[in-house]
Write a protein that holds these residues in place. Structure first.
Motif, PDB file in Angstrom:
ATOM      1  N   MET A   1       0.845  -1.185   0.000  1.00  0.00           N
ATOM      2  CA  MET A   1       0.000   0.000   0.000  1.00  0.00           C
ATOM      3  C   MET A   1       0.882   1.237   0.000  1.00  0.00           C
ATOM      4  O   MET A   1       1.852   1.296   0.722  1.00  0.00           O
ATOM      5  CB  MET A   1      -0.891   0.015   1.239  1.00  0.00           C
ATOM      6  CG  MET A   1      -1.914  -1.064   1.264  1.00  0.00           C
ATOM      7  SD  MET A   1      -2.978  -0.846   2.706  1.00  0.00           S
ATOM      8  CE  MET A   1      -4.095  -2.175   2.417  1.00  0.00           C
ATOM      9  N   GLU A   3       1.367   5.545   0.436  1.00  0.00           N
ATOM     10  CA  GLU A   3       0.886   6.508   1.416  1.00  0.00           C
ATOM     11  C   GLU A   3      -0.292   7.345   0.917  1.00  0.00           C
ATOM     12  O   GLU A   3      -0.922   8.033   1.701  1.00  0.00           O
ATOM     13  CB  GLU A   3       2.019   7.401   1.902  1.00  0.00           C
ATOM     14  CG  GLU A   3       2.548   8.362   0.871  1.00  0.00           C
ATOM     15  CD  GLU A   3       3.666   9.209   1.428  1.00  0.00           C
ATOM     16  OE1 GLU A   3       3.374  10.265   2.015  1.00  0.00           O
ATOM     17  OE2 GLU A   3       4.817   8.798   1.286  1.00  0.00           O
ATOM     18  N   ILE A   5      -3.078   6.174  -0.023  1.00  0.00           N
ATOM     19  CA  ILE A   5      -4.358   5.538   0.235  1.00  0.00           C
ATOM     20  C   ILE A   5      -4.653   5.257   1.707  1.00  0.00           C
ATOM     21  O   ILE A   5      -5.743   4.847   2.042  1.00  0.00           O
ATOM     22  CB  ILE A   5      -4.510   4.240  -0.572  1.00  0.00           C
ATOM     23  CG1 ILE A   5      -3.453   3.228  -0.198  1.00  0.00           C
ATOM     24  CG2 ILE A   5      -4.486   4.524  -2.059  1.00  0.00           C
ATOM     25  CD1 ILE A   5      -3.685   1.872  -0.810  1.00  0.00           C
ATOM     26  N   ILE A   6      -3.720   5.495   2.609  1.00  0.00           N
ATOM     27  CA  ILE A   6      -3.958   5.270   4.038  1.00  0.00           C
ATOM     28  C   ILE A   6      -3.762   6.583   4.781  1.00  0.00           C
ATOM     29  O   ILE A   6      -2.740   7.244   4.624  1.00  0.00           O
ATOM     30  CB  ILE A   6      -2.993   4.215   4.626  1.00  0.00           C
ATOM     31  CG1 ILE A   6      -3.062   2.916   3.853  1.00  0.00           C
ATOM     32  CG2 ILE A   6      -3.320   3.971   6.100  1.00  0.00           C
ATOM     33  CD1 ILE A   6      -1.987   1.918   4.242  1.00  0.00           C
ATOM     34  N   LYS A  14      -1.134  11.225   6.542  1.00  0.00           N
ATOM     35  CA  LYS A  14      -0.963  10.090   5.621  1.00  0.00           C
ATOM     36  C   LYS A  14       0.084   9.118   6.171  1.00  0.00           C
ATOM     37  O   LYS A  14       1.047   9.530   6.805  1.00  0.00           O
ATOM     38  CB  LYS A  14      -0.511  10.588   4.247  1.00  0.00           C
ATOM     39  CG  LYS A  14      -1.388  11.670   3.660  1.00  0.00           C
ATOM     40  CD  LYS A  14      -2.422  11.086   2.763  1.00  0.00           C
ATOM     41  CE  LYS A  14      -3.149  12.188   2.023  1.00  0.00           C
ATOM     42  NZ  LYS A  14      -4.564  12.153   2.154  1.00  0.00           N
ATOM     43  N   MET A  18       0.534   0.359   6.849  1.00  0.00           N
ATOM     44  CA  MET A  18      -0.465   0.154   7.885  1.00  0.00           C
ATOM     45  C   MET A  18       0.216   0.100   9.252  1.00  0.00           C
ATOM     46  O   MET A  18       1.138  -0.684   9.459  1.00  0.00           O
ATOM     47  CB  MET A  18      -1.224  -1.145   7.626  1.00  0.00           C
ATOM     48  CG  MET A  18      -2.383  -1.385   8.566  1.00  0.00           C
ATOM     49  SD  MET A  18      -3.689  -0.159   8.452  1.00  0.00           S
ATOM     50  CE  MET A  18      -4.519  -0.715   6.991  1.00  0.00           C
ATOM     51  N   LYS A  30      -8.633   4.537  10.845  1.00  0.00           N
ATOM     52  CA  LYS A  30      -7.915   4.778   9.604  1.00  0.00           C
ATOM     53  C   LYS A  30      -8.884   4.863   8.437  1.00  0.00           C
ATOM     54  O   LYS A  30      -9.942   4.245   8.457  1.00  0.00           O
ATOM     55  CB  LYS A  30      -6.918   3.654   9.346  1.00  0.00           C
ATOM     56  CG  LYS A  30      -5.828   3.579  10.378  1.00  0.00           C
ATOM     57  CD  LYS A  30      -5.059   2.284  10.248  1.00  0.00           C
ATOM     58  CE  LYS A  30      -4.200   2.038  11.448  1.00  0.00           C
ATOM     59  NZ  LYS A  30      -4.958   1.812  12.675  1.00  0.00           N
ATOM     60  N   ILE A  32      -8.940   4.086   4.432  1.00  0.00           N
ATOM     61  CA  ILE A  32      -8.201   3.402   3.373  1.00  0.00           C
ATOM     62  C   ILE A  32      -8.964   3.606   2.072  1.00  0.00           C
ATOM     63  O   ILE A  32     -10.132   3.248   1.966  1.00  0.00           O
ATOM     64  CB  ILE A  32      -8.041   1.896   3.678  1.00  0.00           C
ATOM     65  CG1 ILE A  32      -7.316   1.714   5.007  1.00  0.00           C
ATOM     66  CG2 ILE A  32      -7.306   1.193   2.536  1.00  0.00           C
ATOM     67  CD1 ILE A  32      -7.264   0.292   5.491  1.00  0.00           C
ATOM     68  N   HIS A  33      -8.327   4.220   1.110  1.00  0.00           N
ATOM     69  CA  HIS A  33      -8.937   4.499  -0.178  1.00  0.00           C
ATOM     70  C   HIS A  33      -8.449   3.471  -1.192  1.00  0.00           C
ATOM     71  O   HIS A  33      -7.253   3.355  -1.433  1.00  0.00           O
ATOM     72  CB  HIS A  33      -8.566   5.912  -0.644  1.00  0.00           C
ATOM     73  CG  HIS A  33      -9.108   6.251  -1.989  1.00  0.00           C
ATOM     74  ND1 HIS A  33     -10.400   6.659  -2.168  1.00  0.00           N
ATOM     75  CD2 HIS A  33      -8.533   6.210  -3.201  1.00  0.00           C
ATOM     76  CE1 HIS A  33     -10.595   6.863  -3.463  1.00  0.00           C
ATOM     77  NE2 HIS A  33      -9.481   6.605  -4.108  1.00  0.00           N
ATOM     78  N   LEU A  34      -9.393   2.707  -1.748  1.00  0.00           N
ATOM     79  CA  LEU A  34      -9.060   1.706  -2.760  1.00  0.00           C
ATOM     80  C   LEU A  34      -9.829   1.994  -4.037  1.00  0.00           C
ATOM     81  O   LEU A  34     -10.993   2.356  -3.986  1.00  0.00           O
ATOM     82  CB  LEU A  34      -9.419   0.291  -2.271  1.00  0.00           C
ATOM     83  CG  LEU A  34      -8.720  -0.195  -1.017  1.00  0.00           C
ATOM     84  CD1 LEU A  34      -9.291  -1.538  -0.602  1.00  0.00           C
ATOM     85  CD2 LEU A  34      -7.227  -0.316  -1.254  1.00  0.00           C
TER      86      LEU A  34
END
Length: 126
Positions: A1, A3, A5-6, A14, A18, A30, A32-34
């Motif tokens: 992952m 930085e 997206i978290i 950011k 994880m 948190k 989390i963008h997926l």
């Protein structure tokens, strides 16, 4: 992952990976963008339900019934259907669109006038 997206849901810092809690505010929440655009097929939601009055007898109990979503049409194509049947408001609505969003059926009228159509045409209407 990576930085991008978290991040911490509390302070929006950011993270590169994880971690258990935010080093800035100690929050465990948190974000989390997926993005799953290329790996998932189209997802089509459907919702249906009824509004009932349990104090009425079984024939008058249903006050409103609705359906909004996707289903297979008679020719196997994916179709969007929206339907509202409301004896309480004497209202009937049915709209069906094909996969290209073209309307293939539309009916909006008083429910009391909606007779001899669809499955209602097989009922004995005395």
């Amino acid at each position: 992952m990576n930085e991008d997206i978290i991040s911490c849901q509390n302070c929006n810092i950011k993270f590169a990976y994880m971690i258990d809690s935010c080093p800035n505010c100690n929050s465990k929440k948190k974000l989390i963008h997926l993005e799953l655009d290329d790996i998932l097929p189209d997802i089509f939601d459907t919702i249906s339900g009824k509004k009932v009055n349990p104090n009425l007898n079984s024939k008058k109990k249903m006050l409103e019934k609705f359906y909004d979503g996707y289903d297979k049409s008679a020719n196997g194509d994916l179709a969007y259907k929206k339907q509202t049947i409301s004896p309480e408001k004497d209202y009937y609505l049915e709209e069906v669109k094909n996969s290209q969003e073209n309307i293939i059926h539309y009916c909006e009228e008083q429910l009391s006038n909606h007779k001899n159509r669809g499955h209602a045409k097989f009922k004995n209407n005395n």
